[in-house]
Design an enzyme around this catalytic site. Structure first.
Site, PDB file in Angstrom:
ATOM      1  N   ASN A  27     -34.040 -28.662 -18.304  1.00  0.00           N
ATOM      2  CA  ASN A  27     -33.709 -29.010 -16.935  1.00  0.00           C
ATOM      3  C   ASN A  27     -34.714 -28.366 -15.977  1.00  0.00           C
ATOM      4  OD1 ASN A  27     -31.946 -30.584 -15.490  1.00  0.00           O
ATOM      5  ND2 ASN A  27     -30.139 -29.339 -15.912  1.00  0.00           N
ATOM      6  N   LYS A  68     -21.127 -19.816  -9.501  1.00  0.00           N
ATOM      7  CA  LYS A  68     -20.339 -19.715 -10.728  1.00  0.00           C
ATOM      8  C   LYS A  68     -18.909 -19.290 -10.406  1.00  0.00           C
ATOM      9  CE  LYS A  68     -21.146 -19.814 -15.282  1.00  0.00           C
ATOM     10  NZ  LYS A  68     -22.049 -20.728 -15.972  1.00  0.00           N
ATOM     11  N   GLY A 107     -33.665 -19.914 -28.114  1.00  0.00           N
ATOM     12  CA  GLY A 107     -33.295 -18.812 -27.241  1.00  0.00           C
ATOM     13  C   GLY A 107     -31.793 -18.654 -27.224  1.00  0.00           C
ATOM     14  N   TYR A 119       0.867  -1.181   0.000  1.00  0.00           N
ATOM     15  CA  TYR A 119       0.000   0.000   0.000  1.00  0.00           C
ATOM     16  C   TYR A 119       0.904   1.231   0.000  1.00  0.00           C
ATOM     17  CZ  TYR A 119      -4.335   2.530   0.776  1.00  0.00           C
ATOM     18  OH  TYR A 119      -5.409   3.363   0.635  1.00  0.00           O
TER      19      TYR A 119
END
Length: 486
Positions: free
Chosen positions: A362, A168, A270, A113
């Protein structure tokens, strides 16, 4: 068709009499109502009772309640509490930020830093590309959603989408060492989403769009690809397409057919269906027929959205009309990314010999896989409880690993084709029950990453050679397998 699974797992803490038959009575009670007991742990033993944790898999929330009621109905048994094991996994979130450098001394702090960090800031200001080398940008992906198409649940909004985006991010880290972070936007305005991602982009080396409803997702991806200097990848489209193509490549090997000799029906146009069609076209199938909720797509069909007009121009060479049942007779391949229970046994029976059926809706496929297996040579689903699961985890971690390693500024169809070939070639000897590798196969992600990186570094564009892309994928899969053997 459905079987109890870990998605509805519970642990019930029960107090029972300390009899020799107690364990058997509890197990029978679970089994009598269709539950599957996965663990039986004695927590405490007393002279007059035992305390037991019983872990079970159920079919649904209501089924979990039925299991609990069955346990409580036994003589002398009291259910103290029930924990939903899925919710326990999500308590407090599934990911965290950790420091990669030690901050133990004043010197450490001065370098990481202020004042030392100022020199690094100045270096990046002089050479902006150094951000890829000197910051987290080199290994970080934003998982961006507006919550408008969460799994198969629909428009749940940004906050309700967070558990999926966290998951994810965890998969990115687990399978490819990529640091990903959820960016859940509380807007479903196309312009706001695009601008927000643009102003956030300097932090990231790639953008993974997720669970954004079609057709807005097409415009958002296209415009972000044009405006940003990092790869933008919509996993619902391209991740699915890459794995489908890899699986189809092996399925065709199993039945001894070539893509150019096949008539392929894609049901559902889609996000996923459109991307599958896009990647199938370079393989030049004999015919490719697209079907949506309004039937077979053809050039003369009125009211087509712009994205569907493109599909109509690229497919259905014979100008077929009708619905999915009219499209299937004589077809070699069915790929469904649509809705449950659309097909009947007669539909599959009427397909060509050695037919291939990918029923990927699904959690309930377009046709019961058990029925399809009686009439098709190869069957795949999106479910983990049947062979040949088409799972995006096989694709997106390795794809982004390759893109980040190559410091790629975009993503092309040639890269996606190479990724699909790499996935396919991890399976050395495919058979009807094994056309895609396990998501836990440690050779998959390195093979995909290597294939994508080779194409990216070679500068292939979207019109690059299909065969070169496939060769890159095959070579990468072979190299990964050799490394694993070593």
């Amino acid at each position: 068709m459905a079987v109890p699974g870990p998605g509805y797992a519970i642990t019930a803490r029960v107090e029972a009499p300390p009899s020799a038959t107690a364990a058997g009575d509890l197990a029978v009670a679970v089994g009598r109502v269709g539950g599957v007991m996965t663990a039986f742990d004695v927590v405490e033993s007393r002279p007059d009772s035992i305390i037991v944790d019983i872990s079970c898999n159920a079919l649904s929330e209501r089924h979990a309640e039925e299991i609990t009621e069955a346990l409580g109905a036994l003589d002398g048994v009291r259910v103290r509490n029930v924990s939903d094991r899925t919710f326990l996994v999500h308590l407090g979130g599934k990911i965290e930020v950790t420091a990669k450098v030690g901050l133990r001394t004043r010197e450490d702090l001065s370098r990481a830093y202020t004042p030392g960090v100022a020199r690094v800031c100045q270096a990046i200001a002089r050479r902006p590309d150094d951000a890829r080398r000197l910051t987290i940008k080199r290994n970080t992906v934003a998982v961006v959603t507006d919550g408008s198409a969460v799994l198969g649940l629909g428009n749940l909004g940004a906050a309700a989408a967070m558990p999926v985006m966290e998951g994810k991010a965890a998969l990115f880290k687990r399978f490819a060492g990529v640091d990903a972070w959820p960016v859940c936007l509380d807007t479903q305005d196309t312009e706001e989403i695009i601008r927000t991602v643009e102003v956030l982009a300097p932090v990231y080396g790639g953008i993974n769009l997720e669970d954004i409803a079609a057709p807005r997702c097409f415009e958002i991806e296209e415009r972000l690809r044009a405006s940003l200097d990092i790869p933008v990848f919509h996993d619902d489209q391209h991740g699915t397409a890459v794995v489908v193509l890899g699986a189809l490549r092996n399925a065709l090997r199993v039945v001894g057919k070539r893509a150019e000799d096949c008539r392929i029906v894609v049901c559902g146009v889609g996000a996923a269906g459109s991307a599958i069609i896009r990647l199938l076209l370079p393989l030049a199938p004999a015919d490719l027929i697209a079907v949506d909720v309004d039937g077979i797509i053809h050039r003369d069909r009125s009211g087509l959205h712009e994205s569907l007009r493109w599909v109509a121009e690229q497919t259905n060479a014979e100008g077929r009309t009708g619905d999915v049942h009219d499209a299937l007779p004589g077809a070699d391949v069915f790929i469904g990314v649509s809705a449950p229970n659309l097909l009947h046994a007669d539909d599959v029976r009427g397909m060509a010999d050695d037919a291939i059926v990918f029923a990927l809706a699904n959690p309930d496929p377009e046709i019961d896989p058990g029925i399809a297996q009686h009439h098709a040579a190869v069957v795949a689903t999106g479910r983990s409880d049947y062979p040949n699961q088409i799972n995006n985890v096989l694709a997106f971690p390795g794809i982004f690993r390759g893109l980040l390693d190559a410091q790629a500024r975009g993503i092309t169809d040639a890269m996606l084709l190479a990724a699909s070939a790499a996935i396919a070639d991890v399976v050395a000897e495919p058979n009807p029950l094994f056309i895609v590798p396990s998501v836990f196969d440690s050779t998959v992600s390195p093979a995909v990453a290597s294939a994508v990186r080779k194409v990216a570094e070679a500068g292939e564009d979207a019109h690059g050679s299909v065969q070169e892309a496939l060769d890159a994928g095959a070579a990468s899969a072979e190299g990964a397998a050799e490394k694993e053997d070593a």
